[in-house]
Write an enzyme that holds these catalytic residues in place. Structure first.
Site, PDB file in Angstrom:
ATOM      1  N   ASP A  15      17.516  31.060  -8.557  1.00  0.00           N
ATOM      2  CA  ASP A  15      18.636  31.906  -8.999  1.00  0.00           C
ATOM      3  C   ASP A  15      18.703  32.040 -10.519  1.00  0.00           C
ATOM      4  OD1 ASP A  15      19.468  32.012  -6.279  1.00  0.00           O
ATOM      5  OD2 ASP A  15      20.409  30.055  -6.542  1.00  0.00           O
ATOM      6  N   LYS A  56      15.236  35.919 -11.830  1.00  0.00           N
ATOM      7  CA  LYS A  56      13.857  36.436 -11.758  1.00  0.00           C
ATOM      8  C   LYS A  56      13.831  37.897 -11.339  1.00  0.00           C
ATOM      9  CE  LYS A  56      12.795  33.184  -8.859  1.00  0.00           C
ATOM     10  NZ  LYS A  56      13.976  32.335  -8.948  1.00  0.00           N
ATOM     11  N   GLY A  72      17.044  35.610  -2.850  1.00  0.00           N
ATOM     12  CA  GLY A  72      17.930  36.763  -2.951  1.00  0.00           C
ATOM     13  C   GLY A  72      17.852  37.252  -4.378  1.00  0.00           C
ATOM     14  N   HIS A  73      17.250  38.402  -4.579  1.00  0.00           N
ATOM     15  CA  HIS A  73      17.094  38.919  -5.934  1.00  0.00           C
ATOM     16  C   HIS A  73      18.047  40.096  -6.135  1.00  0.00           C
ATOM     17  CE1 HIS A  73      12.827  37.009  -6.079  1.00  0.00           C
ATOM     18  NE2 HIS A  73      13.791  36.142  -6.288  1.00  0.00           N
ATOM     19  N   GLN A  75      12.567  31.207  -5.615  1.00  0.00           N
ATOM     20  CA  GLN A  75      13.142  29.864  -5.810  1.00  0.00           C
ATOM     21  C   GLN A  75      12.755  29.339  -7.211  1.00  0.00           C
ATOM     22  OE1 GLN A  75      11.299  30.170  -2.469  1.00  0.00           O
ATOM     23  NE2 GLN A  75      13.192  31.204  -1.985  1.00  0.00           N
TER      24      GLN A  75
HETATM   25  P1  IMP Z   1      15.261  26.686   2.513  1.00  0.00           P
HETATM   26  O1  IMP Z   1      14.314  27.272   1.533  1.00  0.00           O
HETATM   27  O2  IMP Z   1      16.149  27.699   3.174  1.00  0.00           O
HETATM   28  O3  IMP Z   1      14.571  25.800   3.493  1.00  0.00           O
HETATM   29  O4  IMP Z   1      16.276  25.737   1.708  1.00  0.00           O
HETATM   30  C1  IMP Z   1      15.851  24.537   1.061  1.00  0.00           C
HETATM   31  C2  IMP Z   1      16.585  24.348  -0.268  1.00  0.00           C
HETATM   32  O5  IMP Z   1      16.185  25.360  -1.172  1.00  0.00           O
HETATM   33  C3  IMP Z   1      18.099  24.470  -0.160  1.00  0.00           C
HETATM   34  O6  IMP Z   1      18.678  23.598  -1.117  1.00  0.00           O
HETATM   35  C4  IMP Z   1      18.379  25.902  -0.550  1.00  0.00           C
HETATM   36  O7  IMP Z   1      19.680  26.084  -1.058  1.00  0.00           O
HETATM   37  C5  IMP Z   1      17.333  26.089  -1.631  1.00  0.00           C
HETATM   38  N1  IMP Z   1      16.926  27.487  -1.801  1.00  0.00           N
HETATM   39  C6  IMP Z   1      16.127  28.206  -1.000  1.00  0.00           C
HETATM   40  N2  IMP Z   1      15.968  29.449  -1.482  1.00  0.00           N
HETATM   41  C7  IMP Z   1      16.664  29.509  -2.626  1.00  0.00           C
HETATM   42  C8  IMP Z   1      16.849  30.525  -3.614  1.00  0.00           C
HETATM   43  O8  IMP Z   1      16.313  31.628  -3.550  1.00  0.00           O
HETATM   44  N3  IMP Z   1      17.654  30.202  -4.655  1.00  0.00           N
HETATM   45  C9  IMP Z   1      18.210  28.969  -4.793  1.00  0.00           C
HETATM   46  N4  IMP Z   1      18.050  27.986  -3.910  1.00  0.00           N
HETATM   47  C10 IMP Z   1      17.283  28.257  -2.840  1.00  0.00           C
END
Ligand code: IMP
Length: 431
Positions: free
Chosen positions: A13, A16, A40-41, A226
């Site tokens: 977040d 990017k 989520g962009h 991420q």
């Molecule tokens: P997952 O990727 O849904 O398995 O989540 C694993 C961890 O990564 C969790 O703490 C999510 O909140 C975090 N996470 C996954 N995608 C994002 C992102 O795009 N932005 C911020 N945190 C993320």
């Protein structure tokens, strides 16, 4: 070769999407190489907001070719609705604007179901995933059971793989997690329907396409999802995502060699946020954290969850610079810090009474560290209308300079708002 990688240097977040959208004006190709619809962009162009989860953020530039590469877990329903929304908005006019690799892993409803059931079963110990099925989809890939995007166009293989996969998944869903199973036939029919819709975007060999582009001098931008601290191997394990979020993953996920990369741009906010569970050394839990959350609109673009907020952590940033080989930085959301009398920056940690300058890798140590801050002067002016670095208040310029000096890495871009025009360039993107 003119390849540039954009990576998140914090917990995701960082902004990017905006950076890639702005940079895409100068790029011929934008490649998304890992993660899935957990990302989520958010892009704001002429005041209109577009949130993308899978389609690369370069899509708003009609001449830029966007590629979803092999390393992505492709939520097939999500990508279809994203494409349809972009088509309706007139943003995809020609399918050649978007190419999806035949080698990408297909993410299906049962991956989401398992992810959500597992989190529920973990209770207080949960990771805090986005519930988008990311872990289970990558597990299938590692177990050599994944359905690939190319399989959707071969009905016999698709049926065979789906039947085999559901046998195991339904056992898990029904017998272990005590939830509803997923029936083969309706899902198979739906996938054939989606295959028809997505056929115009199919790319049999994305790796060759990217290689040829790079070889012929085209400008290629690799868009990470991420952030560094969520990396499966080098993040704050187990509170991480299931893919590698580091710059090296751009090469692996898209099938190119590291010698194609000219620059690695680390994106960082002027402060820090994190969603989900896990250590966060500079987290601010009181009014100050609430104020940053409110002023930065820090709510997840994918799940709507409030993000945890805190000061900028230069120890974690140095780690990100090292493990990614970051050559240049983009500093985002500087405007959110306007109005603070003083701004704290974490320059070291204290662990068991000792001052340390490096991020500990053990999760037990990470949970015990305390940040050591340096106080810098704040500024009161609204800076969202500023269009050049020289016009920033002196204290804001000092803040930017302090970060660049401490990190020994140049800051090429500073962002003072969500719009494209709120981007202050210090150095051009491509040499
Ligand atoms: P997952 O990727 O849904 O398995 O989540 C694993 C961890 O990564 C969790 O703490 C999510 O909140 C975090 N996470 C996954 N995608 C994002 C992102 O795009 N932005 C911020 N945190 C993320």
């Amino acid at each position: 070769m003119p390849g540039i990688i954009v990576v998140g240097s914090q917990w995701g977040d960082e902004g990017k999407g905006k950076v890639v959208d702005v940079f895409s004006a100068q790029a011929d190709f934008v490649v998304r190489y890992q993660g899935g619809a957990n990302a989520g962009h958010t892009l704001v162009v002429n005041g209109v907001k577009t949130v993308l989860h899978l389609v690369p953020s370069g899509i708003l530039h009609p001449k830029t070719v966007c590629i979803i590469a092999a390393g992505v877990v492709l939520d097939i329903e999500e990508v279809t609705s994203e494409i349809n929304a972009l088509k309706e908005a007139g943003l995809i006019q020609n399918p050649e604007q978007l190419r999806i690799s035949d080698s990408a892993t297909v993410l299906l409803t049962y991956h989401r179901k398992i992810d959500q059931a597992r989190e529920k079963a973990l209770g207080h110990e949960k990771i805090g995933t986005t519930g988008r099925g990311i872990g289970p989809a990558y597990e299938d890939r590692a177990a050599r059971q994944a359905i690939l995007f190319g399989d959707l166009f071969d009905p016999a293989t698709l049926k065979e793989k789906l039947t085999a996969s559901l046998k195991e998944k339904n056992f898990l869903l029904e017998s272990y997690y005590k939830t509803e199973p997923v029936a083969v036939e309706p899902l198979y029919k739906r996938l054939l329907q989606l295959a028809d819709e997505l056929a115009p975007y199919r790319c049999k060999d994305a790796s060759t396409m990217i290689h040829r582009a790079l070889k012929s001098g085209k400008k290629v931008l690799f868009e990470g999802a991420q952030g560094t601290m969520l990396d499966l191997l080098h993040g704050t394990y187990p509170y991480v995502t299931s893919s590698s979020t580091l710059s090296g993953s751009a090469c692996v996920g898209s099938g190119i060699g590291p010698n194609s990369v000219q620059k690695i741009i680390g994106i960082t906010k002027a402060y820090t946020t994190r969603v989900g569970s896990g250590p966060f050394p500079t987290e601010l839990e009181g009014d100050l954290g609430e104020r940053i959350r409110k002023e930065g609109a820090e709510f997840g673009a994918t799940t709507g969850r409030p993000r945890r907020c805190g000061w900028l952590d230069l120890v974690a940033m140095k780690y990100a610079i090292r493990v990614n080989g970051i050559t240049n930085l983009a500093l985002m959301k500087l405007d959110v810090l306007s109005g603070h009398d003083k701004i704290e920056v974490c320059t070291a940690y204290r662990l068991d009474g000792q001052e340390i300058k490096d991020l500990p890798t053990s999760s037990a140590e990470l949970s015990r560290i305390e940040p050591i801050y340096k106080s810098l002067a704040g500024w009161s002016e609204d800076i969202t209308q500023v269009r050049s670095i020289q016009d920033l208040p002196q204290a804001a310029r000092d803040y930017v300079q302090f970060i660049a000096t401490e990190l020994a890495t140049p800051i090429d871009v500073v962002s003072v708002g969500p719009g494209r025009e709120q981007t202050l360039w210090i150095k051009p993107l491509f040499n």
